[in-house]
Scaffold this motif. Structure first.
Motif, PDB file in Angstrom:
ATOM      1  N   LYS A  27     -43.252 -28.548  -1.337  1.00 12.98           N
ATOM      2  CA  LYS A  27     -42.036 -29.300  -1.663  1.00 12.98           C
ATOM      3  C   LYS A  27     -42.397 -30.633  -2.314  1.00 12.98           C
ATOM      4  O   LYS A  27     -41.722 -31.078  -3.243  1.00 12.98           O
ATOM      5  CB  LYS A  27     -41.204 -29.564  -0.410  1.00 12.98           C
ATOM      6  CG  LYS A  27     -40.793 -28.336   0.336  1.00 12.98           C
ATOM      7  CD  LYS A  27     -39.564 -27.729  -0.271  1.00 12.98           C
ATOM      8  CE  LYS A  27     -39.128 -26.560   0.607  1.00 12.98           C
ATOM      9  NZ  LYS A  27     -38.210 -25.700  -0.029  1.00 12.98           N
ATOM     10  N   ASP A  48     -45.038 -31.235  -4.126  1.00 11.54           N
ATOM     11  CA  ASP A  48     -45.474 -30.951  -5.499  1.00 11.54           C
ATOM     12  C   ASP A  48     -44.266 -30.789  -6.418  1.00 11.54           C
ATOM     13  O   ASP A  48     -44.251 -31.313  -7.537  1.00 11.54           O
ATOM     14  CB  ASP A  48     -46.332 -29.690  -5.537  1.00 11.54           C
ATOM     15  CG  ASP A  48     -47.698 -29.890  -4.906  1.00 11.54           C
ATOM     16  OD1 ASP A  48     -48.128 -31.052  -4.783  1.00 11.54           O
ATOM     17  OD2 ASP A  48     -48.317 -28.874  -4.534  1.00 11.54           O
ATOM     18  N   GLN A  49     -43.246 -30.079  -5.947  1.00 14.87           N
ATOM     19  CA  GLN A  49     -42.030 -29.897  -6.738  1.00 14.87           C
ATOM     20  C   GLN A  49     -41.325 -31.234  -6.959  1.00 14.87           C
ATOM     21  O   GLN A  49     -40.830 -31.512  -8.053  1.00 14.87           O
ATOM     22  CB  GLN A  49     -41.079 -28.936  -6.039  1.00 14.87           C
ATOM     23  CG  GLN A  49     -41.547 -27.505  -6.019  1.00 14.87           C
ATOM     24  CD  GLN A  49     -40.620 -26.617  -5.194  1.00 14.87           C
ATOM     25  OE1 GLN A  49     -39.722 -27.097  -4.511  1.00 14.87           O
ATOM     26  NE2 GLN A  49     -40.858 -25.320  -5.249  1.00 14.87           N
ATOM     27  N   THR A  72     -42.685 -34.239  -6.974  1.00 12.54           N
ATOM     28  CA  THR A  72     -43.487 -35.036  -7.906  1.00 12.54           C
ATOM     29  C   THR A  72     -43.234 -34.601  -9.339  1.00 12.54           C
ATOM     30  O   THR A  72     -43.074 -35.442 -10.237  1.00 12.54           O
ATOM     31  CB  THR A  72     -44.981 -34.895  -7.561  1.00 12.54           C
ATOM     32  OG1 THR A  72     -45.192 -35.340  -6.220  1.00 12.54           O
ATOM     33  CG2 THR A  72     -45.844 -35.699  -8.508  1.00 12.54           C
ATOM     34  N   GLU A  73     -43.189 -33.301  -9.565  1.00  9.21           N
ATOM     35  CA  GLU A  73     -42.933 -32.796 -10.910  1.00  9.21           C
ATOM     36  C   GLU A  73     -41.542 -33.191 -11.392  1.00  9.21           C
ATOM     37  O   GLU A  73     -41.357 -33.588 -12.546  1.00  9.21           O
ATOM     38  CB  GLU A  73     -43.104 -31.278 -10.953  1.00  9.21           C
ATOM     39  CG  GLU A  73     -42.923 -30.689 -12.335  1.00  9.21           C
ATOM     40  CD  GLU A  73     -43.896 -31.240 -13.358  1.00  9.21           C
ATOM     41  OE1 GLU A  73     -43.481 -31.414 -14.530  1.00  9.21           O
ATOM     42  OE2 GLU A  73     -45.054 -31.519 -13.005  1.00  9.21           O
ATOM     43  N   SER A  74     -40.554 -33.137 -10.515  1.00  8.78           N
ATOM     44  CA  SER A  74     -39.190 -33.535 -10.884  1.00  8.78           C
ATOM     45  C   SER A  74     -39.123 -35.016 -11.236  1.00  8.78           C
ATOM     46  O   SER A  74     -38.452 -35.408 -12.192  1.00  8.78           O
ATOM     47  CB  SER A  74     -38.227 -33.243  -9.743  1.00  8.78           C
ATOM     48  OG  SER A  74     -38.153 -31.868  -9.504  1.00  8.78           O
ATOM     49  N   ASN A  88     -41.589 -36.849 -12.369  1.00  7.53           N
ATOM     50  CA  ASN A  88     -42.270 -37.027 -13.658  1.00  7.53           C
ATOM     51  C   ASN A  88     -41.376 -36.589 -14.814  1.00  7.53           C
ATOM     52  O   ASN A  88     -41.335 -37.245 -15.860  1.00  7.53           O
ATOM     53  CB  ASN A  88     -43.584 -36.246 -13.677  1.00  7.53           C
ATOM     54  CG  ASN A  88     -44.636 -36.880 -12.803  1.00  7.53           C
ATOM     55  OD1 ASN A  88     -44.594 -38.078 -12.523  1.00  7.53           O
ATOM     56  ND2 ASN A  88     -45.570 -36.079 -12.341  1.00  7.53           N
ATOM     57  N   GLU A  89     -40.669 -35.485 -14.631  1.00 13.26           N
ATOM     58  CA  GLU A  89     -39.730 -35.007 -15.661  1.00 13.26           C
ATOM     59  C   GLU A  89     -38.629 -36.042 -15.910  1.00 13.26           C
ATOM     60  O   GLU A  89     -38.272 -36.326 -17.057  1.00 13.26           O
ATOM     61  CB  GLU A  89     -39.092 -33.699 -15.204  1.00 13.26           C
ATOM     62  CG  GLU A  89     -39.303 -32.535 -16.123  1.00 13.26           C
ATOM     63  CD  GLU A  89     -38.682 -31.298 -15.521  1.00 13.26           C
ATOM     64  OE1 GLU A  89     -37.458 -31.091 -15.718  1.00 13.26           O
ATOM     65  OE2 GLU A  89     -39.426 -30.549 -14.859  1.00 13.26           O
ATOM     66  N   SER A 140     -38.764 -39.229 -15.346  1.00 16.74           N
ATOM     67  CA  SER A 140     -39.369 -40.399 -15.997  1.00 16.74           C
ATOM     68  C   SER A 140     -39.533 -40.161 -17.506  1.00 16.74           C
ATOM     69  O   SER A 140     -39.217 -41.044 -18.309  1.00 16.74           O
ATOM     70  CB  SER A 140     -40.727 -40.677 -15.367  1.00 16.74           C
ATOM     71  OG  SER A 140     -41.353 -41.753 -15.983  1.00 16.74           O
ATOM     72  N   ARG A 141     -39.994 -38.961 -17.871  1.00 20.01           N
ATOM     73  CA  ARG A 141     -40.127 -38.644 -19.295  1.00 20.01           C
ATOM     74  C   ARG A 141     -38.778 -38.642 -19.994  1.00 20.01           C
ATOM     75  O   ARG A 141     -38.659 -39.117 -21.135  1.00 20.01           O
ATOM     76  CB  ARG A 141     -40.830 -37.305 -19.474  1.00 20.01           C
ATOM     77  CG  ARG A 141     -42.307 -37.322 -19.182  1.00 20.01           C
ATOM     78  CD  ARG A 141     -42.985 -36.024 -19.607  1.00 20.01           C
ATOM     79  NE  ARG A 141     -42.580 -34.886 -18.779  1.00 20.01           N
ATOM     80  CZ  ARG A 141     -43.200 -34.486 -17.677  1.00 20.01           C
ATOM     81  NH1 ARG A 141     -44.266 -35.134 -17.268  1.00 20.01           N
ATOM     82  NH2 ARG A 141     -42.761 -33.446 -17.011  1.00 20.01           N
TER      83      ARG A 141
END
Length: 47
Positions: free
Chosen positions: A28, A30-31, A33-35, A37-38, A40-41
């Motif tokens: 969870k 990891d998911q 963190t990826e969200s 980062n998305e 932020s981009r």
């Protein structure tokens, strides 16, 4: 000997549950963190 088995039974269950929950939470995180980062981009691309 019976005392040792009782201690193993009393400690083994919480250890197994703790490891199981840590593995689930890791996925969870990891998911999440990826969200983040998305997001932020996406914010950077809007500027």
């Amino acid at each position: 000997m019976e005392g040792i088995l009782t201690h193993i039974a009393n400690l083994g269950f919480p250890i197994v549950i703790s490891v199981y929950l840590l593995v689930r939470i890791e996925g969870k995180l990891d998911q999440l963190t990826e969200s983040i980062n998305e997001l932020s981009r996406a914010i950077v691309s809007m500027k």
